[in-house]
Design an enzyme around this catalytic site. Structure first.
Site: not given
Ligand SMILES: NC(=O)c1ccc[n+]([C@@H]2O[C@H](COP(=O)([O-])OP(=O)(O)OC[C@H]3O[C@@H](n4cnc5c(N)ncnc54)[C@H](OP(=O)(O)O)[C@@H]3O)[C@@H](O)[C@H]2O)c1
Length: 289
Positions: A11, A13, A63, A104, A127, A131
């Site tokens: 993903g 991060l 998710y 957030d 969502y 979280k």
């Molecule tokens: N994106 C934002 O704007 C944002 C804002 C605030 C907080 N966050 C938090 O920051 C963290 C990182 O976010 P991100 O944007 O890097 O997320 P991301 O790009 O959506 O990456 C999430 C990763 O988790 C993997 N994943 C999903 N289900 C899984 C499972 N059952 N087992 C193992 N891996 C799994 C996904 O794989 P697949 O793609 O194959 O499903 C993807 O590689 C998360 O906790 C998110 O809630 C994100």
């Protein structure tokens, strides 16, 4: 040498952590994602922990489909609540540190000053609720954990607002972007570096702790889009609109600025200003695309 398991490593991060990993020769990483280590597969996770015994788990898996979660409630709960609860239990069983990332969106957005870690949570979307429930499940199942809430995450990798705006600017002459949701963007490379930097100090913490981390500065999505156009040199008109003019299945907090004093004072972290980091990301996107 510190053994570190990274879940969700493909993903945004996770990919930034992987990119920085060679700067930390005293860490030994195992990068996994859904295809190699599904965090919702309890048996698989249990046998991983029995065999490899990581000292630190950085859970980047989640998710993250905010709008789809309104429909896929059970699936979002599995990944964002039940899986982190199990990860916490497994970490607890071998005295490993769990570093987990939250959002957030656990807040309602009705505040008028930056949210502190201790402020009341009240998510306005499925969502956000999953979280928050995931955070609480970790606290209930773990003796030591670090939960870092972040917001508006973007990166060179994956799907995010910056890349969407750049693509739309190419395809259209004008963009309409929400100007009444206020927050702070976070460059995933900055968050990745902080997570890796604080590991030695974090391993000494024997409690469940929550921290806020975003880039410095406060802005609207509209301001962010205008800056993306300016820094990328694209001549695309950006028009401010209200949230009511862009309805989405999931509600978003209208104000989600977070107070970062705790992470700064605990770990001596210096946080880059959002525009500085945005410039770095855009330069990287243009150089490598
Ligand atoms: N994106 C934002 O704007 C944002 C804002 C605030 C907080 N966050 C938090 O920051 C963290 C990182 O976010 P991100 O944007 O890097 O997320 P991301 O790009 O959506 O990456 C999430 C990763 O988790 C993997 N994943 C999903 N289900 C899984 C499972 N059952 N087992 C193992 N891996 C799994 C996904 O794989 P697949 O793609 O194959 O499903 C993807 O590689 C998360 O906790 C998110 O809630 C994100």
């Amino acid at each position: 040498m510190i053994d570190i398991l990274v879940t969700g490593a493909y993903g945004q991060l996770g990919s930034e952590i992987k990119e920085l990993s060679s700067n930390y020769p005293h860490y030994r990483f195992d990068f996994t994602d859904a295809d190699t280590l599904d965090i919702s597969d309890e048996q698989n996770i249990k046998s991983y922990f029995e065999n490899f015994k990581p000292q630190v788990l950085i859970n980047c898996a989640a998710y993250t489909a905010v709008d789809k979660a309104e429909e896929e409630i059970t699936f979002a709960e599995l990944i964002n609540v039940h899986a982190p609860a199990n990860l916490a239990r497994q970490c607890n069983s071998i005295d490993a540190l769990l570093i987990h990332v939250s959002t957030d969106y656990v807040f309602s957005g009705k505040a008028f000053q930056p949210y502190k870690e201790s402020d009341i949570t009240d998510p306005v979307s499925v969502y956000g609720k999953t979280k928050l429930d995931g955070e609480n499940a970790i606290r209930a199942n773990s003796k030591k954990s670090i939960i870092i809430r972040t917001s508006w995450l973007y990166s060179y990798y994956g799907k995010n607002f910056v890349k969407t705006m750049l693509k739309l600017a190419h395809d259209r002459g004008e963009l309409r972007v929400i100007a009444d949701q206020i927050g702070s963007p976070t460059y995933a490379a900055d968050l990745a570096k902080v997570i890796l930097d604080i590991i030695p100090q974090s391993m000494k913490i024997q409690t469940n702790e929550t921290f806020h981390y975003t880039n410095e500065g406060v802005l609207s999505w509209y301001d962010f889009a205008v800056a993306i156009m300016e820094l990328s040199g694209l001549k695309c008109k950006v028009t401010p609109i209200e949230t009511k003019d862009y309805p989405t299945p999931a509600a978003r907090p209208s104000y989600s600025v977070m107070n970062k004093s705790k992470i700064k004072s605990t770990f001596g972290v210096e946080i880059p200003y959002w525009r500085h980091s945005l410039k770095l990301c855009i330069t990287r996107l243009f150089r490598l695309s």
